[in-house]
Motif scaffolding. Structure first.
Motif, PDB file in Angstrom:
ATOM      1  N   ILE A 187       0.854  -1.190   0.000  1.00 46.24           N
ATOM      2  CA  ILE A 187       0.000   0.000   0.000  1.00 46.24           C
ATOM      3  C   ILE A 187       0.891   1.242   0.000  1.00 46.24           C
ATOM      4  O   ILE A 187       2.112   1.136   0.126  1.00 46.24           O
ATOM      5  CB  ILE A 187      -0.987   0.033   1.200  1.00 46.24           C
ATOM      6  N   SER A 188       0.273   2.411  -0.121  1.00 50.21           N
ATOM      7  CA  SER A 188       1.031   3.667  -0.113  1.00 50.21           C
ATOM      8  C   SER A 188       1.389   4.078   1.317  1.00 50.21           C
ATOM      9  O   SER A 188       0.807   3.577   2.285  1.00 50.21           O
ATOM     10  CB  SER A 188       0.218   4.783  -0.772  1.00 50.21           C
ATOM     11  N   LEU A 202      -9.758   8.224  -1.405  1.00 53.31           N
ATOM     12  CA  LEU A 202      -9.197   6.935  -1.009  1.00 53.31           C
ATOM     13  C   LEU A 202      -9.117   6.810   0.508  1.00 53.31           C
ATOM     14  O   LEU A 202      -9.309   5.738   1.074  1.00 53.31           O
ATOM     15  CB  LEU A 202      -7.796   6.755  -1.621  1.00 53.31           C
ATOM     16  N   PHE A 203      -8.843   7.924   1.170  1.00 50.28           N
ATOM     17  CA  PHE A 203      -8.660   7.907   2.624  1.00 50.28           C
ATOM     18  C   PHE A 203      -9.959   8.113   3.398  1.00 50.28           C
ATOM     19  O   PHE A 203     -10.011   7.871   4.593  1.00 50.28           O
ATOM     20  CB  PHE A 203      -7.655   8.982   3.047  1.00 50.28           C
ATOM     21  N   HIS A 252       0.754   6.946   2.829  1.00 51.88           N
ATOM     22  CA  HIS A 252      -0.373   7.582   3.514  1.00 51.88           C
ATOM     23  C   HIS A 252      -1.408   6.552   3.971  1.00 51.88           C
ATOM     24  O   HIS A 252      -1.967   6.670   5.065  1.00 51.88           O
ATOM     25  CB  HIS A 252      -1.038   8.631   2.623  1.00 51.88           C
ATOM     26  N   GLU A 253      -1.641   5.537   3.142  1.00 49.28           N
ATOM     27  CA  GLU A 253      -2.551   4.462   3.564  1.00 49.28           C
ATOM     28  C   GLU A 253      -1.996   3.760   4.796  1.00 49.28           C
ATOM     29  O   GLU A 253      -2.749   3.417   5.716  1.00 49.28           O
ATOM     30  CB  GLU A 253      -2.739   3.443   2.442  1.00 49.28           C
ATOM     31  N   MET A 283     -11.355   5.200   5.575  1.00 47.79           N
ATOM     32  CA  MET A 283     -10.504   4.935   6.736  1.00 47.79           C
ATOM     33  C   MET A 283     -10.701   6.010   7.799  1.00 47.79           C
ATOM     34  O   MET A 283     -10.762   5.713   8.991  1.00 47.79           O
ATOM     35  CB  MET A 283      -9.035   4.841   6.319  1.00 47.79           C
ATOM     36  N   GLN A 294      -3.780   3.178   8.314  1.00 50.13           N
ATOM     37  CA  GLN A 294      -3.937   1.820   8.829  1.00 50.13           C
ATOM     38  C   GLN A 294      -3.301   1.662  10.212  1.00 50.13           C
ATOM     39  O   GLN A 294      -3.850   0.963  11.070  1.00 50.13           O
ATOM     40  CB  GLN A 294      -3.349   0.799   7.841  1.00 50.13           C
TER      41      GLN A 294
END
Length: 133
Positions: A39-40, A86-87, A42-43, A90, A47
């Motif tokens: 994953i990136s 994308l975020f 930032h992900e 989360m 997480q």
């Protein structure tokens, strides 16, 4: 009060990633290195935060202060908003989890104050590369 230091790291962006979580306070000193797969960065930061929230809830901690060197995560929690879609899921999950605490704080800290979580995140990258859990 429980202090929770979190960090996410990636070897590449995206790349093998890991979460580092260091929990201290009330006589505790717990360390977690959690592999996150590919994953990136930032992900990985988000997480790490999600894993830390869940660990704190499992341990029934009610007063927690989270420390992160991720300006993105800190700002997103503070404003309860993130631009990158994308975020968003989360962040929403994190905000819901944070409501389970009697007192919840989030504070940005410089990287030099987050060495333990950073080291744990880097160990988790190695686990991610080798498939270790």
């Amino acid at each position: 009060m429980i202090e929770v230091y979190i960090d996410g790291a990636s070897a590449g962006n995206p790349g093998p990633s890991g979460a580092g979580i260091f929990i201290k306070g009330n006589g505790l000193n717990k360390k977690y290195s959690i592999p996150l797969g590919i994953i990136s960065n930032h992900e990985a930061e988000f997480q790490a935060f999600l894993h830390a929230l869940k660990i704190c809830i499992e341990h029934k901690f009610t007063v927690v202060s989270f420390r992160t060197d991720s300006e993105l995560v800190n700002r997103a929690v503070e404003k309860e908003f993130v631009k990158n879609e994308l975020f968003a899921p989360m962040l929403q999950e994190a905000l819901q989890l944070s409501k389970q605490f009697d007192l919840f704080f989030m504070k940005w800290i410089p990287s030099r104050e987050n060495n333990v979580a950073d080291e744990l995140a880097r160990k988790a990258i190695q686990k991610s590369r080798t498939g270790e859990k």
